[in-house]
Design an enzyme around this catalytic site. Structure first.
Site, PDB file in Angstrom:
ATOM      1  N   SER A  35      -3.455   4.189  -2.165  1.00  0.00           N
ATOM      2  CA  SER A  35      -2.199   3.512  -1.832  1.00  0.00           C
ATOM      3  C   SER A  35      -1.039   4.108  -2.618  1.00  0.00           C
ATOM      4  O   SER A  35      -1.100   4.215  -3.845  1.00  0.00           O
ATOM      5  CB  SER A  35      -2.281   2.027  -2.189  1.00  0.00           C
ATOM      6  OG  SER A  35      -3.359   1.447  -1.531  1.00  0.00           O
ATOM      7  N   HIS A  68       0.728   2.727   4.188  1.00  0.00           N
ATOM      8  CA  HIS A  68      -0.415   3.635   4.213  1.00  0.00           C
ATOM      9  C   HIS A  68      -0.266   4.572   5.409  1.00  0.00           C
ATOM     10  O   HIS A  68      -0.322   4.140   6.558  1.00  0.00           O
ATOM     11  CB  HIS A  68      -1.733   2.862   4.362  1.00  0.00           C
ATOM     12  CG  HIS A  68      -2.064   2.012   3.175  1.00  0.00           C
ATOM     13  ND1 HIS A  68      -3.275   1.388   3.013  1.00  0.00           N
ATOM     14  CD2 HIS A  68      -1.331   1.689   2.076  1.00  0.00           C
ATOM     15  CE1 HIS A  68      -3.270   0.710   1.872  1.00  0.00           C
ATOM     16  NE2 HIS A  68      -2.105   0.878   1.285  1.00  0.00           N
ATOM     17  N   HIS A  92      -9.236   0.358   5.031  1.00  0.00           N
ATOM     18  CA  HIS A  92      -9.872  -0.569   4.101  1.00  0.00           C
ATOM     19  C   HIS A  92     -10.746  -1.594   4.843  1.00  0.00           C
ATOM     20  O   HIS A  92     -10.453  -1.972   5.973  1.00  0.00           O
ATOM     21  CB  HIS A  92      -8.802  -1.340   3.307  1.00  0.00           C
ATOM     22  CG  HIS A  92      -7.988  -0.482   2.413  1.00  0.00           C
ATOM     23  ND1 HIS A  92      -6.885   0.204   2.847  1.00  0.00           N
ATOM     24  CD2 HIS A  92      -8.123  -0.196   1.078  1.00  0.00           C
ATOM     25  CE1 HIS A  92      -6.359   0.883   1.834  1.00  0.00           C
ATOM     26  NE2 HIS A  92      -7.083   0.665   0.752  1.00  0.00           N
ATOM     27  N   TYR A  94     -10.769  -4.673   4.175  1.00  0.00           N
ATOM     28  CA  TYR A  94     -10.031  -5.932   4.398  1.00  0.00           C
ATOM     29  C   TYR A  94      -9.212  -5.920   5.684  1.00  0.00           C
ATOM     30  O   TYR A  94      -8.740  -6.964   6.135  1.00  0.00           O
ATOM     31  CB  TYR A  94      -9.135  -6.281   3.189  1.00  0.00           C
ATOM     32  CG  TYR A  94      -8.054  -5.282   2.868  1.00  0.00           C
ATOM     33  CD1 TYR A  94      -6.943  -5.117   3.669  1.00  0.00           C
ATOM     34  CD2 TYR A  94      -8.160  -4.507   1.717  1.00  0.00           C
ATOM     35  CE1 TYR A  94      -5.951  -4.202   3.355  1.00  0.00           C
ATOM     36  CE2 TYR A  94      -7.180  -3.582   1.390  1.00  0.00           C
ATOM     37  CZ  TYR A  94      -6.082  -3.437   2.213  1.00  0.00           C
ATOM     38  OH  TYR A  94      -5.117  -2.527   1.907  1.00  0.00           O
ATOM     39  N   GLU A  95      -9.017  -4.724   6.272  1.00  0.00           N
ATOM     40  CA  GLU A  95      -8.274  -4.675   7.536  1.00  0.00           C
ATOM     41  C   GLU A  95      -9.112  -5.194   8.699  1.00  0.00           C
ATOM     42  O   GLU A  95      -8.607  -5.347   9.810  1.00  0.00           O
ATOM     43  CB  GLU A  95      -7.833  -3.233   7.816  1.00  0.00           C
ATOM     44  CG  GLU A  95      -6.796  -2.730   6.829  1.00  0.00           C
ATOM     45  CD  GLU A  95      -6.488  -1.258   7.054  1.00  0.00           C
ATOM     46  OE1 GLU A  95      -5.843  -0.944   8.051  1.00  0.00           O
ATOM     47  OE2 GLU A  95      -6.914  -0.439   6.217  1.00  0.00           O
ATOM     48  N   ALA A 122      -5.371   2.998  -6.069  1.00  0.00           N
ATOM     49  CA  ALA A 122      -4.534   2.158  -6.929  1.00  0.00           C
ATOM     50  C   ALA A 122      -5.412   0.987  -7.361  1.00  0.00           C
ATOM     51  O   ALA A 122      -6.146   0.439  -6.537  1.00  0.00           O
ATOM     52  CB  ALA A 122      -3.342   1.641  -6.132  1.00  0.00           C
ATOM     53  N   MET A 229      -9.809  -2.444  -4.071  1.00  0.00           N
ATOM     54  CA  MET A 229     -10.353  -2.839  -2.763  1.00  0.00           C
ATOM     55  C   MET A 229     -10.838  -1.639  -1.951  1.00  0.00           C
ATOM     56  O   MET A 229     -10.822  -1.673  -0.721  1.00  0.00           O
ATOM     57  CB  MET A 229      -9.270  -3.580  -1.968  1.00  0.00           C
ATOM     58  CG  MET A 229      -8.698  -4.786  -2.681  1.00  0.00           C
ATOM     59  SD  MET A 229      -7.322  -5.484  -1.773  1.00  0.00           S
ATOM     60  CE  MET A 229      -6.550  -6.508  -3.031  1.00  0.00           C
ATOM     61  N   SER A 230     -11.239  -0.584  -2.619  1.00  0.00           N
ATOM     62  CA  SER A 230     -11.635   0.625  -1.870  1.00  0.00           C
ATOM     63  C   SER A 230     -12.662   1.414  -2.675  1.00  0.00           C
ATOM     64  O   SER A 230     -13.352   0.873  -3.528  1.00  0.00           O
ATOM     65  CB  SER A 230     -10.390   1.493  -1.625  1.00  0.00           C
ATOM     66  OG  SER A 230      -9.920   2.024  -2.853  1.00  0.00           O
ATOM     67  N   ASN A 253      -1.082  -2.166 -11.854  1.00  0.00           N
ATOM     68  CA  ASN A 253      -0.698  -3.480 -12.384  1.00  0.00           C
ATOM     69  C   ASN A 253      -1.806  -3.943 -13.326  1.00  0.00           C
ATOM     70  O   ASN A 253      -2.938  -3.474 -13.217  1.00  0.00           O
ATOM     71  CB  ASN A 253      -0.520  -4.487 -11.243  1.00  0.00           C
ATOM     72  CG  ASN A 253      -1.767  -4.615 -10.402  1.00  0.00           C
ATOM     73  OD1 ASN A 253      -2.140  -3.698  -9.657  1.00  0.00           O
ATOM     74  ND2 ASN A 253      -2.435  -5.722 -10.522  1.00  0.00           N
ATOM     75  N   HIS A 287       1.959  -6.070  -3.653  1.00  0.00           N
ATOM     76  CA  HIS A 287       1.707  -4.780  -3.000  1.00  0.00           C
ATOM     77  C   HIS A 287       2.826  -3.769  -3.269  1.00  0.00           C
ATOM     78  O   HIS A 287       2.566  -2.573  -3.438  1.00  0.00           O
ATOM     79  CB  HIS A 287       1.526  -5.022  -1.500  1.00  0.00           C
ATOM     80  CG  HIS A 287       1.093  -3.810  -0.736  1.00  0.00           C
ATOM     81  ND1 HIS A 287      -0.029  -3.071  -1.060  1.00  0.00           N
ATOM     82  CD2 HIS A 287       1.631  -3.188   0.338  1.00  0.00           C
ATOM     83  CE1 HIS A 287      -0.155  -2.057  -0.219  1.00  0.00           C
ATOM     84  NE2 HIS A 287       0.841  -2.101   0.639  1.00  0.00           N
TER      85      HIS A 287
HETATM   86  N1  ADE Z   1      -5.093  -2.652  -6.195  1.00  0.00           N
HETATM   87  C1  ADE Z   1      -4.101  -2.597  -7.085  1.00  0.00           C
HETATM   88  N2  ADE Z   1      -4.162  -3.635  -7.910  1.00  0.00           N
HETATM   89  C2  ADE Z   1      -5.234  -4.368  -7.533  1.00  0.00           C
HETATM   90  C3  ADE Z   1      -5.820  -5.542  -8.002  1.00  0.00           C
HETATM   91  N3  ADE Z   1      -5.325  -6.223  -9.021  1.00  0.00           N
HETATM   92  N4  ADE Z   1      -6.900  -5.992  -7.382  1.00  0.00           N
HETATM   93  C4  ADE Z   1      -7.417  -5.335  -6.367  1.00  0.00           C
HETATM   94  N5  ADE Z   1      -6.908  -4.222  -5.862  1.00  0.00           N
HETATM   95  C5  ADE Z   1      -5.823  -3.739  -6.446  1.00  0.00           C
END
Ligand code: ADE
Length: 314
Positions: A35, A68, A92, A94-95, A122, A229-230, A253, A287
């Site tokens: 991402s 994306h 992903h 989740y899509e 990310a 998530m990947s 983050n 995001h």
């Molecule tokens: N991608 C970026 N930050 C994330 C988080 N905190 N949890 C899951 N996927 C992420």
């Protein structure tokens, strides 16, 4: 043998072999841009290049996420002069795609000739020592979904690609990890980046919601350093077909572990309550923040792409 997988991969391969110029259609390196990291495409020479939208490739899953991009980019790495294919934007789980279909591109890359894959993502930082902007070379993963049965290799084994019960204890190639650390030292000696290169364990979660604070604490206590998530489904399928894997997370983050100095309870009062409220507000993942951090890091890679190509892929 999983004949559907084999047949679909063969159809997509035939399509690419017709479309992609002969000079580029046998890449040996595959790169998945996470991402916000589509700027990694700059590790490829401006010419010759060839791009194909995912939508044109038979059986290729389609990304629906804002921010994306969705194309395969074939090219030549700037200094290694090796043919490479990049997934600019990934799909992903989740899509709504099945865990099997999100890993279709990996098997297609294998059929194209890719033997080494660099997976980027990310991620949220769980390790207290990590800061936003740090890069983390992955040395292991925790596949929560997989342990519960949502696994890309579930079902009839694709014998054409690999064995029924693949080992994953060496999923993240030691030699590539060493090279990444070595190169990082060289780069820092020359350029003095404030970005740090860490090494750690990635926890795969299904998303699309970010984790609760209690979930973050659980993941941390299980030994995860970053969460995302990947990546893990792709790594598993790459290892199943014996590709070498280097995976790098960009901490976009800090995942919030905070429970407050006196727990997380409606009855807490005064400064403890205020402290907790502020921490929660500050630590909310979003995001846009993830994309911003990705774009900033990709710009830095652009500046240093010569050294990157030369050191990791030689
Ligand atoms: N991608 C970026 N930050 C994330 C988080 N905190 N949890 C899951 N996927 C992420």
């Amino acid at each position: 043998m999983d004949s559907a997988t084999s047949q679909q991969t063969a159809e997509a391969l035939r399509y690419l072999q017709v479309k992609v110029p002969p000079l580029l259609h046998q890449p040996v390196i595959g790169i998945i841009c996470g991402s916000g990291l589509k700027g990694l495409a700059d590790v490829v020479l401006p010419e010759p290049r060839f791009e194909i939208p995912y939508a044109d490739i038979p059986h290729f899953p389609q990304s629906t996420v804002h921010g994306h991009a969705s194309k395969l980019l074939f090219g030549i790495l700037e200094l290694g002069a090796l043919p490479v294919v990049l997934m600019v934007g990934r799909v992903h789980f989740y899509e709504g795609h099945s865990i099997q279909s999100i890993t279709f591109p990996i098997r297609l890359m294998k059929r194209l000739g890719v033997d080494t894959i660099i997976v980027t993502n990310a991620a949220g930082g769980l390790n207290e020592d990590y800061g936003v902007g740090d890069l983390v070379v992955l040395n292991d993963h925790i596949n929560l979904a997989g342990l519960a049965g949502i696994h890309p290799l579930r079902g009839p084994n694709a014998d054409d690609f690999g064995v029924r019960f693949p080992a994953l204890s060496d999923a993240y190639d030691l030699d590539l990890r060493r090279r990444a650390h070595h190169l990082w030292k060289e780069l820092n000696r020359d350029a003095g980046s404030t970005r740090r290169l860490q090494e750690g364990t990635y926890a795969f979660v299904g998303g699309p919601s970010y984790e609760t604070r209690a979930e973050c604490r659980m993941l941390r206590s299980l030994g995860a350093d970053v969460v995302g998530m990947s990546t893990v489904p792709e790594v598993i399928v790459a290892r199943h077909c014996d590709m070498k894997v280097l995976a790098i997370s960009l901490v976009t983050n800090k995942a919030l572990l905070e429970a407050g100095p006196r727990g997380d309870n409606v009855h807490i009062q005064g400064s403890s309550r205020q402290y907790l409220r502020e921490a929660i507000e500050k630590g909310k993942a979003n995001h846009d923040e993830v994309l911003d951090a990705g774009e900033k890091a990709a710009r830095e890679v652009q500046v240093r792409r010569r050294s990157f190509n030369q050191g990791v892929i030689s």
